[in-house]
Design a protein around this motif. Structure first.
Motif, PDB file in Angstrom:
ATOM      1  N   PRO A   1       8.080   7.980   8.104  1.00 33.75           N
ATOM      2  CA  PRO A   1       7.573   8.873   9.165  1.00 33.75           C
ATOM      3  C   PRO A   1       6.637   9.967   8.660  1.00 33.75           C
ATOM      4  CG  PRO A   1       9.932   9.204   8.767  1.00 33.75           C
ATOM      5  CD  PRO A   1       9.539   8.022   7.980  1.00 33.75           C
ATOM      6  N   ASP A   2       6.700  10.280   7.376  1.00 31.57           N
ATOM      7  CA  ASP A   2       5.836  11.361   6.873  1.00 31.57           C
ATOM      8  C   ASP A   2       4.439  10.883   6.480  1.00 31.57           C
ATOM      9  OD1 ASP A   2       7.900  13.113   7.198  1.00 31.57           O
ATOM     10  OD2 ASP A   2       8.683  12.801   5.164  1.00 31.57           O
ATOM     11  N   LEU A   3       4.262   9.576   6.439  1.00 27.11           N
ATOM     12  CA  LEU A   3       2.961   9.043   6.004  1.00 27.11           C
ATOM     13  C   LEU A   3       2.080   8.747   7.225  1.00 27.11           C
ATOM     14  CD1 LEU A   3       1.115   7.785   3.779  1.00 27.11           C
ATOM     15  CD2 LEU A   3       2.270   5.614   4.230  1.00 27.11           C
ATOM     16  N   PRO A   4       0.904   9.359   7.286  1.00 29.88           N
ATOM     17  CA  PRO A   4       0.006   8.994   8.391  1.00 29.88           C
ATOM     18  C   PRO A   4      -0.478   7.551   8.217  1.00 29.88           C
ATOM     19  CG  PRO A   4      -0.718  11.022   7.292  1.00 29.88           C
ATOM     20  CD  PRO A   4       0.331  10.395   6.421  1.00 29.88           C
ATOM     21  N   VAL A   5      -0.164   6.725   9.185  1.00 31.97           N
ATOM     22  CA  VAL A   5      -0.602   5.324   9.162  1.00 31.97           C
ATOM     23  C   VAL A   5      -1.497   5.130  10.386  1.00 31.97           C
ATOM     24  CG1 VAL A   5       0.110   2.906   9.095  1.00 31.97           C
ATOM     25  CG2 VAL A   5       1.583   4.664   8.114  1.00 31.97           C
ATOM     26  N   ILE A   6      -2.765   4.840  10.133  1.00 32.00           N
ATOM     27  CA  ILE A   6      -3.748   4.924  11.218  1.00 32.00           C
ATOM     28  C   ILE A   6      -4.512   3.611  11.366  1.00 32.00           C
ATOM     29  CG2 ILE A   6      -5.724   6.234  12.094  1.00 32.00           C
ATOM     30  CD1 ILE A   6      -4.784   8.468  10.083  1.00 32.00           C
ATOM     31  N   PRO A   7      -4.247   2.866  12.444  1.00 33.66           N
ATOM     32  CA  PRO A   7      -5.051   1.666  12.688  1.00 33.66           C
ATOM     33  C   PRO A   7      -6.387   2.040  13.325  1.00 33.66           C
ATOM     34  CG  PRO A   7      -3.376   1.884  14.382  1.00 33.66           C
ATOM     35  CD  PRO A   7      -3.226   3.067  13.473  1.00 33.66           C
ATOM     36  N   ILE A   8      -7.410   1.332  12.961  1.00 30.04           N
ATOM     37  CA  ILE A   8      -8.749   1.631  13.498  1.00 30.04           C
ATOM     38  C   ILE A   8      -9.285   0.397  14.201  1.00 30.04           C
ATOM     39  CG2 ILE A   8     -11.124   2.203  12.819  1.00 30.04           C
ATOM     40  CD1 ILE A   8      -9.726   3.808  10.506  1.00 30.04           C
ATOM     41  N   THR A   9      -9.871   0.602  15.350  1.00 34.99           N
ATOM     42  CA  THR A   9     -10.392  -0.505  16.142  1.00 34.99           C
ATOM     43  C   THR A   9     -11.576  -1.145  15.439  1.00 34.99           C
ATOM     44  OG1 THR A   9      -9.785   0.741  18.108  1.00 34.99           O
ATOM     45  CG2 THR A   9     -11.276  -1.122  18.429  1.00 34.99           C
ATOM     46  N   THR A  10     -11.384  -2.369  14.982  1.00 37.27           N
ATOM     47  CA  THR A  10     -12.508  -3.071  14.349  1.00 37.27           C
ATOM     48  C   THR A  10     -12.551  -4.550  14.750  1.00 37.27           C
ATOM     49  OG1 THR A  10     -11.137  -3.301  12.364  1.00 37.27           O
ATOM     50  CG2 THR A  10     -12.805  -1.589  12.330  1.00 37.27           C
ATOM     51  N   ASP A  11     -11.544  -5.323  14.330  1.00 38.39           N
ATOM     52  CA  ASP A  11     -11.567  -6.777  14.544  1.00 38.39           C
ATOM     53  C   ASP A  11     -12.914  -7.353  14.110  1.00 38.39           C
ATOM     54  OD1 ASP A  11      -9.009  -6.860  15.479  1.00 38.39           O
ATOM     55  OD2 ASP A  11      -9.532  -7.073  17.590  1.00 38.39           O
ATOM     56  N   GLY A  12     -13.302  -7.072  12.881  1.00 42.52           N
ATOM     57  CA  GLY A  12     -14.599  -7.568  12.388  1.00 42.52           C
ATOM     58  C   GLY A  12     -15.716  -6.995  13.222  1.00 42.52           C
TER      59      GLY A  12
ATOM     60  N   ALA B   1       0.836  -1.207   0.000  1.00 40.18           N
ATOM     61  CA  ALA B   1       0.000   0.000   0.000  1.00 40.18           C
ATOM     62  C   ALA B   1       0.867   1.252   0.000  1.00 40.18           C
ATOM     63  CB  ALA B   1      -0.927  -0.010   1.207  1.00 40.18           C
ATOM     64  N   VAL B   2       1.928   1.235   0.778  1.00 39.50           N
ATOM     65  CA  VAL B   2       2.802   2.417   0.860  1.00 39.50           C
ATOM     66  C   VAL B   2       3.400   2.733  -0.510  1.00 39.50           C
ATOM     67  CG1 VAL B   2       4.959   3.295   1.827  1.00 39.50           C
ATOM     68  CG2 VAL B   2       3.339   2.110   3.309  1.00 39.50           C
ATOM     69  N   GLU B   3       3.725   1.684  -1.259  1.00 41.51           N
ATOM     70  CA  GLU B   3       4.331   1.887  -2.585  1.00 41.51           C
ATOM     71  C   GLU B   3       3.426   2.675  -3.529  1.00 41.51           C
ATOM     72  OE1 GLU B   3       5.209  -2.054  -3.848  1.00 41.51           O
ATOM     73  OE2 GLU B   3       6.833  -2.281  -2.387  1.00 41.51           O
ATOM     74  N   LYS B   4       2.135   2.661  -3.236  1.00 41.67           N
ATOM     75  CA  LYS B   4       1.185   3.383  -4.103  1.00 41.67           C
ATOM     76  C   LYS B   4       1.127   4.871  -3.790  1.00 41.67           C
ATOM     77  CE  LYS B   4       0.004  -0.689  -5.590  1.00 41.67           C
ATOM     78  NZ  LYS B   4       0.598  -1.192  -6.830  1.00 41.67           N
ATOM     79  N   LYS B   5       1.905   5.280  -2.817  1.00 43.74           N
ATOM     80  CA  LYS B   5       2.025   6.701  -2.444  1.00 43.74           C
ATOM     81  C   LYS B   5       0.687   7.332  -2.035  1.00 43.74           C
ATOM     82  CE  LYS B   5       6.117   7.506  -5.182  1.00 43.74           C
ATOM     83  NZ  LYS B   5       6.412   7.077  -6.493  1.00 43.74           N
ATOM     84  N   PRO B   6       0.008   6.753  -1.086  1.00 39.36           N
ATOM     85  CA  PRO B   6      -1.253   7.361  -0.641  1.00 39.36           C
ATOM     86  C   PRO B   6      -0.995   8.568   0.255  1.00 39.36           C
ATOM     87  CG  PRO B   6      -0.742   5.458   0.717  1.00 39.36           C
ATOM     88  CD  PRO B   6       0.358   5.550  -0.308  1.00 39.36           C
TER      89      PRO B   6
END
Lengths: 727, 430
Positions: free
Chosen positions: A430-441, A395-400
């Motif tokens: 470090p410049d890319l916001p990487v945000i985990p979201i609480t879900t677990d299905g 995903a990071v390689e796609k430059k989001p």
């Protein structure tokens, strides 16, 4: 200080943990002990044998809204705070998942770990799955002791635990040493000594076999409490001191099983064919990593979660429907492909409908930017962290502009640690916001909970709190992404606001970009699309987190709502004159429409059965047309719980309406038109039936739009011929 | 951002559910959360309708959540920890009362991990209706794998009695309700087979019944439509019932040539004359010529028009061949969804022969085709690129068009339908 004490089942971990806790508390430390064993007896000796409600039982029995920390935390010997995770009976369910749920509960209830000097996690025997490894994750245990005896199985288990620790250790090490719980003086300690040597760990304490442990147990006390001056108690006081003073931690090495058996127990030289793991010298003593949990998470729960109703949909799907609205972000979905397919279909269907019905192309709904980690059977068995790391890298390689991470039920059940993967990616980018979201299905909630979490933990994490409000700018919040008229409604609102020279700054969270979310606070006022449960929570959240104000009225439907809405916005931006001018234009047209259909509908009786909790838009139209509203029946709905009306007393209302009562009411009230969200299967007598949308079109004419429809409806035959053609 | 958003196809979990829901009197009981239920409940009802009404209040009882299909134990966090014992004990009698001939308990991917002993629940429930459990449908395996595994389990449960039939009779294999226009395709193929004196015995598993499943061993052979969805099943039926399977070499009967070859191979297998079937196709060919002749004389098309195709190999081979040889269209992008080597290799060789090898796995957007044949997700992705083209949804998800008259992509009428879509698509694009 957070200590995890691991060891084989039955080896005496709980006795050692409880005595250590007692000794630490007597040295003046504030101690919390958490038992992570389904048999929930870790803290028994600290509680004088008292049985306490386990966290998992508490979660089941007490509605979320009434859950409090004191329901799961209990005061024990010398004010030690005790908790037990609990778990299922052997052979059913997933005990590892139980530990994950327990820690999630503590987090949700805001357990402040900083209140304690020492937290002890007493963890079941072997690291059998991700759930039992939770205390090894970052933010939990910062030091690990492994309890063993002289016996083979115990050392074998200790070796497995070291494997688990190794998997979770990063640059920093947390192993403090082995604790030998001796089976007796006559036992051969050579295997333990050899094992300790080969894995380069010290035996930091030896607990002698003694009948005093049995006697103390009969008294339902620790030895430290029951026999305070005994040599055994002194062992634990010494252990407590060494724990507090220790600053040396070791990397985790585990031994090959054959090597373990031959060298440790048989005393043979290792078979040259067996590869002996490389050993490193213990590192220079390092300070304990104080990467502590962030503390209390504000409780913003969906209605189903609050009331423990059956969960409708899953948090994963709700979150995906939200994060994919950030058009320059990519969402990584960690789980089997089926989960992503199902959630993808819901998003795609809405996009497809928009295109088919309204010729509107919404890219992020027709081709949402999501990558599935496609968790397979191997991943499920051996853990999915590597797969996840690879997928994130792709995903990071796609430059989001940002990267969101969502997890599914299987990822949650096996206890994958997405935070570890996120930390790794963040460190590298470090410049890319990487945000985990609480879900677990759906383990962390229903669809609506996922929407809430994705909005609050996801999109809101991108907001820059230093941004200042700019004049005449508003944000739109709480739009429903699956509503097919969301874009039309937005355009209507944009048009009305434009007439007041007010611009829309950001949509939270729909069809938006990372930069718009960062500049969210440029909007001086938030306009909620709905003030249902979702809209209210969003407003509360934005106020609490960013002190960002929200208008009291939702996107208006019908004449009166539109009028009031314009006045509220106009007043906020000091544009009252412009507001009144707009109202005047719409009023003339509205009155013409009413006059056109009034004759056809006057005195017709209307009955409404609906899931929608605000029906004033349609009731207003009915009253303006001279119709009689016989009854409004509000069905239980997973997404709202507050019925309100501007017309109290003008019609019968029944909330939480039991569907089976419909026919009785119909016979009693004999309406001319029955309106609902679906056409009913059978009715006790012929009646004109019409459907109304769950999300009506906004604007002055939202209600009156139905006048034209009803005027022709009452002229149509009450029974259509095709209905006789069913099989 | 440089992201090429690709559709996410279904996996083995959906395949298993569709297999069972393709039997009209069997029902899936999902041991899983509602998040897995709603989609499958909705799509199975839309693909093979059983309910007379869609009013959710009619299905308001516990476990159904307003849908007539795929009742579920609505697992939540607590059930994952403690198991779903209570819910399973409660749901089984409720579903058993509905009059199904078979109940199949399917674990969701999450439920498969907690290891509830479904067999024990079934045994203890003493149900008046046969019930079987599929404890694990796989994780991210192919749709076809889940589909076939489920069909095999159902057959094992049914345990059909071997027998013979006095008339030529085939089981149709490799067709699911998840194939777009499955009913129309089935009707077309049945028409051709019947015309040649061949009876369709059991369709594994699209619109069949439990009675038909019990009868499946009386067929003379199995006849494959989509090999991807039949390879494992064929081996199983061979081993269990000594039933031979005929896999027509042309792939699925799409396009005139493949349909002719398909029916000819089947007739040869039974030593029957394919002439009646060929006559049906000939009539369609005449109609095709009449229409194409006019269209071509005015536009020069469809010759030279380019196309992209995203499909299973058993569809891709006959369709690409026919579009090229019959209509004169040129492939610029071809992608497989599911593959079997024989068809994929044959198509690759064909593309080389016609100097279109570059089309294999070419990027569809970059290829700017005149026609895109694929799922509506593939077509929508192309639509976003902004180039003019015509889309033909040959697989699911399909366009939001409500079909009243049954359509087909296979057989004589199916081929005419494709021609209609192609020439109208090209006409609109002009």
């Amino acid at each position: 200080m957070k200590i995890a004490i691991y060891g084989k089942g039955g080896i005496g971990k709980s006795t050692i943990s409880a005595n250590l806790a007692a000794a630490l508390s007597l040295s003046g430390k504030r101690v919390l002990q958490i038992g992570c064993d389904p048999k929930h007896d870790s803290t028994r000796l600290l509680l004088g044998g008292r049985k306490i409600t386990t966290a998992l039982d508490y979660m089941k029995e007490v509605p979320v809204a009434r859950q409090r920390l004191d329901g799961v935390l209990h005061q024990g010997f010398n004010n030690i705070v005790c908790a037990e995770a609990g778990g299922p009976e052997p052979g059913v369910g997933c005990a590892g998942r139980g530990i994950l749920s327990t820690f999630a509960l503590f987090e949700r209830l805001g357990l402040d770990m900083e209140r304690f000097d020492v937290i002890i996690y007493d963890v079941l025997g072997d690291v059998v799955c991700g759930g039992f490894a939770v205390p090894l994750r970052k933010g939990f245990a910062d030091r690990v002791y492994v309890v063993t005896s002289e016996e083979f199985m115990s050392i074998y288990a200790a070796n497995n635990i070291l494997k688990g620790v190794k998997n979770y250790d990063g640059e920093e090490h947390r192993l403090a040493g082995l604790v030998l719980n001796s089976r007796g003086d006559s036992e051969d300690r050579t295997p333990v000594e050899r094992f300790a040597e080969k894995v380069a760990l010290p035996v930091v304490r030896t607990v002698p076999r003694s009948d005093r442990f049995r006697q103390a147990e009969i008294m339902e006390k620790t030895v430290v409490e029951a026999f305070p001056d005994s040599p055994e108690a002194r062992v634990f006081h010494g252990f407590a001191r060494s724990v507090m003073e220790n600053t040396t931690f070791y990397p985790a090495f585990s031994l090959d099983e054959d090597f373990l058996e031959q060298t440790i127990f048989m005393g043979r030289e290792p078979d040259p064919a067996i590869e002996i793991p490389a050993r490193e010298a213990p590192e220079t003593p390092v300070e304990t990593v104080a990467d502590l949990a962030t503390g209390a998470t504000p409780v913003f729960l969906s209605k189903s979660m609050m009331t423990r109703e059956p969960l409708h949909g899953c948090a994963f799907a709700g979150a995906l429907a939200t994060t994919t609205q950030v058009v320059d972000a990519i969402t990584v979905a960690h789980g089997p492909r089926s989960c992503t397919h199902i959630a993808f279909q819901a998003i795609f269907s809405a996009g497809l409908r928009l295109h088919t019905q309204k010729q509107m192309l919404v890219p992020n709904q027709l081709a949402p930017a999501v990558i599935s980690s496609d968790m397979d059977e191997n991943t499920v068995i051996y853990g999915g962290n590597d797969t996840l790391a690879r997928t994130l890298e792709t995903a990071v390689e796609k430059k989001p502009g940002a990267l969101f991470l969502l997890t599914t039920c299987p990822a949650g059940v096996i206890g994958d640690d997405p935070d570890a993967a996120v930390r790794e990616i963040r460190a590298r980018y470090p410049d890319l916001p990487v945000i985990p979201i609480t879900t677990d299905g759906n383990l962390r909630g229903d669809y609506m909970q996922g929407v809430l979490n994705a909005s609050m933990e996801g999109a809101a994490a991108l907001m820059d709190p230093t941004v200042q409000a700019r004049p005449d700018r508003v944000n739109v919040i709480a739009e429903k992404n699956i509503a097919y008229n969301a874009e039309d409604n937005f355009n209507t609102i944009t048009d009305i606001l434009g007439q007041m020279d007010i611009r829309i700054n950001c949509r939270f969270v729909r069809n938006t970009r990372v930069k718009d979310l960062k500049a969210f606070l440029r909007g001086g006022l938030n306009l909620p699309a709905y003030t249902d449960y979702f809209g209210r929570i969003m407003a509360d959240f934005l106020k609490e987190r960013f002190d960002s104000p929200t208008a009291s009225l939702p996107f208006p439907v019908g004449f009166t709502e539109s009028k009031l809405w314009i006045r509220e916005i106009a007043a906020f931006f000091n544009k009252e004159e412009k507001g009144e001018a707009i109202i005047e234009i719409f009023q003339a047209r509205y009155e013409t429409l009413i006059a056109t259909h009034r004759n056809a509908l006057k005195d017709k009786r209307l009955m409404i059965i609906t899931y929608v909790h605000n029906v004033d838009w349609i009731v207003e139209a009915a009253f303006d047309l001279g119709m009689v509203v016989s009854k409004v029946c509000i069905l239980n709905y997973s997404q709202d719980n507050r019925f309100t009306t501007r017309y109290p007393g003008r019609f019968q209302v029944e909330t939480d309406y039991p569907p089976h009562q419909r026919d009785t009411d119909l016979k009693r009230l004999r309406p001319d038109i029955l309106v609902g969200n679906y056409t009913p299967k059978t009715l006790p007598f012929p009646v004109h039936v019409d459907t109304i949308p769950m999300c009506p079109d906004v604007g002055f004419y939202g209600g009156i739009a139905f006048a034209r429809r009803w005027a022709s409806l009452v002229k149509s035959p009450v029974n259509e011929g095709w209905k006789n053609d069913g099989i | 951002m440089e992201f090429d958003c690709q559709p996410i196809p279904p996996d083995s979990f959906t395949g298993a559910i569709m297999a069972v829901e393709g039997i009209t009197d069997a029902a899936v009981l999902l041991n899983g959360p509602t998040g897995c239920k709603f989609y499958h409940g909705s799509i199975s009802e839309s693909l093979l309708s059983r309910a007379a009404y869609l009013d959710p209040l009619y299905y308001s009882e516990e476990f159904y959540f307003g849908q007539p299909r795929v009742p579920a134990t609505y697992l939540d966090d607590y059930d994952y920890v403690f198991g779903a014992t209570q819910k399973l004990e409660k749901i089984l009698p409720v579903v058993a009362e509905k009059g199904h001939s078979l109940i199949v308990i399917v674990n969701s991917p999450g439920a498969a991990l907690i290891g509830d002993d479904l067999e024990r629940f079934i045994k203890n429930a003493c149900l008046p209706v046969p019930c079987l459990a599929i404890e694990n449908t796989g994780f991210s395996d192919a749709f076809a794998t889940g589909f076939q595994d489920a069909v095999i389990q159902v057959i094992k449960q049914v345990d059909p009695t071997p027998g013979t039939s006095p008339t030529p009779r085939v089981n149709l294999m490799g067709l699911s309700i998840f194939h777009h226009h499955w009913q129309g395709n089935l009707n077309e193929l049945t028409l051709l087979l019947n015309a040649c004196g061949i009876e369709v015995n059991t369709v594994l598993c699209a619109g069949t019944t439990m009675a038909r499943m019990e009868n499946l061993a009386t067929a003379g052979c199995n006849l494959v439509i989509h090999q991807e969805y039949a390879d494992k099943l064929a081996l199983f039926l061979k081993e269990r019932f000594h039933l031979p399977t005929l896999v027509p070499s042309v792939g699925a009967p799409m396009g005139f040539e493949a349909t002719e070859a398909w029916i000819t191979e089947v007739c040869e297998n039974f030593d029957l004359d394919p002439a009646p079937g060929m006559a049906i196709i000939k009539k369609a060919r005449n109609r095709s010529h009449e229409v194409l002749n006019r269209f071509n004389s005015l536009t020069g098309l469809p010759k030279g028009a380019t196309f992209a195709l995203v499909a299973d190999a058993s569809i891709a081979l006959p369709l690409v061949t026919w579009l090229y040889t019959y209509l004169g269209m040129v492939p610029v992008a071809v992608k497989f969804v599911e593959t079997v080597d024989c068809f994929a290799d044959a198509l690759t060789a064909f593309l080389h022969r016609i100097d279109c090898a570059d089309a294999l796995n070419a990027d569809i957007v970059a290829a700017t085709p005149d026609i895109v044949l694929g799922s509506q997700a593939d077509i929508s992705r192309q639509r976003l690129a902004g180039y003019p083209f015509a889309g033909i949804d040959i697989s699911l998800p399909a366009a939001s068009h409500i079909h009243v008259v049954e359509k087909s992509f296979m057989g004589a009428q199916g081929t005419l339908y494709l021609i209609e879509k192609i020439i109208n698509g090209l006409f609109r694009k002009m």
